[in-house]
Design a protein around this motif. Structure first.
Motif, short mmCIF file in Angstrom:
data_model
loop_
_atom_site.label_atom_id
_atom_site.label_comp_id
_atom_site.label_asym_id
_atom_site.label_seq_id
_atom_site.Cartn_x
_atom_site.Cartn_y
_atom_site.Cartn_z
N LEU A 1 7.73 -23.27 -20.05
CA LEU A 1 9.07 -22.69 -20.02
C LEU A 1 10.15 -23.73 -19.77
O LEU A 1 11.15 -23.81 -20.49
N VAL A 2 9.96 -24.56 -18.76
CA VAL A 2 10.96 -25.60 -18.46
C VAL A 2 11.07 -26.57 -19.63
O VAL A 2 12.15 -27.04 -19.98
N GLY A 3 9.93 -26.84 -20.26
CA GLY A 3 9.92 -27.76 -21.40
C GLY A 3 10.75 -27.29 -22.58
O GLY A 3 11.22 -28.09 -23.38
N MET A 4 10.97 -25.99 -22.69
CA MET A 4 11.82 -25.48 -23.76
C MET A 4 13.23 -26.03 -23.64
O MET A 4 13.94 -26.17 -24.63
N PHE A 5 13.63 -26.38 -22.42
CA PHE A 5 14.99 -26.87 -22.19
C PHE A 5 15.02 -28.39 -22.01
O PHE A 5 16.02 -29.03 -22.32
N LEU A 6 13.92 -28.98 -21.53
CA LEU A 6 13.89 -30.43 -21.28
C LEU A 6 13.31 -31.23 -22.44
O LEU A 6 13.52 -32.43 -22.52
N GLY A 7 12.51 -30.57 -23.28
CA GLY A 7 11.85 -31.29 -24.36
C GLY A 7 10.51 -31.86 -23.97
O GLY A 7 9.86 -32.54 -24.76
N GLN A 8 10.05 -31.60 -22.74
CA GLN A 8 8.72 -32.03 -22.31
C GLN A 8 8.17 -30.99 -21.36
O GLN A 8 8.91 -30.35 -20.62
N ASP A 9 6.83 -30.83 -21.37
CA ASP A 9 6.21 -29.82 -20.53
C ASP A 9 6.30 -30.22 -19.06
O ASP A 9 6.08 -31.39 -18.70
N VAL A 10 6.64 -29.27 -18.23
CA VAL A 10 6.72 -29.48 -16.79
C VAL A 10 5.89 -28.38 -16.12
O VAL A 10 6.20 -27.20 -16.28
N PRO A 11 4.86 -28.75 -15.36
CA PRO A 11 4.07 -27.71 -14.66
C PRO A 11 4.96 -26.93 -13.70
O PRO A 11 5.73 -27.52 -12.95
N ALA A 12 4.88 -25.62 -13.75
CA ALA A 12 5.74 -24.80 -12.91
C ALA A 12 5.10 -23.44 -12.66
O ALA A 12 4.28 -22.97 -13.44
N CYS A 13 5.49 -22.83 -11.53
CA CYS A 13 5.11 -21.45 -11.26
C CYS A 13 6.20 -20.83 -10.41
O CYS A 13 6.98 -21.54 -9.76
N GLY A 14 6.28 -19.53 -10.42
CA GLY A 14 7.31 -18.85 -9.65
C GLY A 14 7.16 -17.36 -9.75
O GLY A 14 6.28 -16.85 -10.44
N PHE A 15 8.03 -16.66 -9.03
CA PHE A 15 8.00 -15.20 -9.07
C PHE A 15 9.38 -14.66 -8.77
O PHE A 15 10.25 -15.36 -8.26
N SER A 16 9.60 -13.42 -9.11
CA SER A 16 10.86 -12.74 -8.80
C SER A 16 10.54 -11.51 -7.95
O SER A 16 9.43 -10.99 -7.99
N LEU A 17 11.54 -11.09 -7.19
CA LEU A 17 11.37 -9.93 -6.31
C LEU A 17 12.33 -8.82 -6.71
O LEU A 17 13.45 -9.09 -7.15
N LYS B 1 0.84 -1.20 0.00
CA LYS B 1 0.00 0.00 0.00
C LYS B 1 0.87 1.25 0.00
O LYS B 1 1.95 1.26 0.56
N GLU B 2 0.38 2.27 -0.61
CA GLU B 2 1.05 3.58 -0.71
C GLU B 2 2.33 3.54 -1.54
O GLU B 2 3.15 4.45 -1.46
N LEU B 3 2.54 2.48 -2.30
CA LEU B 3 3.74 2.43 -3.15
C LEU B 3 3.31 2.12 -4.58
O LEU B 3 2.68 1.09 -4.84
N ALA B 4 3.65 3.02 -5.50
CA ALA B 4 3.33 2.78 -6.90
C ALA B 4 4.19 1.65 -7.45
O ALA B 4 5.35 1.51 -7.08
N GLY B 5 3.63 0.86 -8.34
CA GLY B 5 4.38 -0.25 -8.91
C GLY B 5 4.37 -1.46 -8.00
O GLY B 5 3.71 -1.49 -6.96
N SER B 6 5.11 -2.47 -8.39
CA SER B 6 5.10 -3.73 -7.64
C SER B 6 6.47 -4.06 -7.08
O SER B 6 7.49 -3.57 -7.55
#
Length: 197
Positions: A65-81, A50-55
């Motif tokens: 995304l992981v599948g681009m490197f492994l050759g198979q789809d891998v369910p994934a989620c994540g975030f950066s700070l 609150k009170e801060l513009a942006g995230s």
């Protein structure tokens, strides 16, 4: 739209799970939210204060995304700070204890003008001090005169600098506030620093 309905169901599941953990009141659904990367395959998130513009951070679901490197789809989620933005918020909300704000480290390990090799001895000393629980900063550049290194440490409000001696069993300790310095045995340096801190 079947795909849209599936997305609504996924969002409802996220809300249900969040409410079960007590975090539901901290979540706000925003259908207008968009992230600039195209690899997301499901819900996306942004972390706000609150009170801060942006995230402060963001991320989401990216099953392909992981599948681009492994050759198979891998369910994934994540975030950066955004570390810098987090530090700004913490400073504004006075979340840093006074002793942490006073100086960024207890000791700076300097790199001697000579030695074989000087940076290796400094790195070993820094590792030893950190292992002993002493907040330690290592001067980040080689081939810099000790005077300039001391000035850098003083500018960061670090109270002490230590320098590996010409002999492996010696360490030079310098008080960056008073400019007093003395030599101690390597085996005694942790104890002496703890006494002075």
């Amino acid at each position: 739209n079947e795909l849209g309905a599936q997305g609504v169901d996924e969002l409802q599941s996220i809300i249900d799970f969040a409410e079960a953990t007590g975090a539901g009141e901290r979540i706000k659904i925003d259908p207008s939210l968009a992230r600039g990367l195209s690899y997301y395959t499901g819900a996306i998130i942004e972390i706000n204060v609150k009170e801060l513009a942006g995230s402060l951070g963001g991320g989401g679901r990216y099953d392909n995304l992981v599948g681009m490197f492994l050759g198979q789809d891998v369910p994934a989620c994540g975030f950066s700070l955004g570390l810098e933005r987090i530090l700004v918020v913490m400073s504004e909300k006075e979340m840093f204890p006074a002793h942490i704000e006073a100086f960024s480290a207890d000791v700076m390990v300097a790199i001697p003008d000579s030695g074989s090799p000087p940076a290796k001895a400094s790195l070993a000393l820094a590792t030893e001090l950190r292992s002993a629980g002493i907040r330690t900063d290592l001067f980040p550049v080689t081939d810099v005169k000790l005077g300039a290194q001391y000035k850098y440490g003083s500018s960061r409000k670090i109270p002490f600098a230590v320098v590996p001696g010409e002999r492996p069993e010696e360490v030079l300790v310098r008080d960056l506030r008073t400019r007093e310095e003395f030599t101690v045995d390597r085996k005694d340096v942790v104890g002496r620093l703890r006494e002075m801190l």
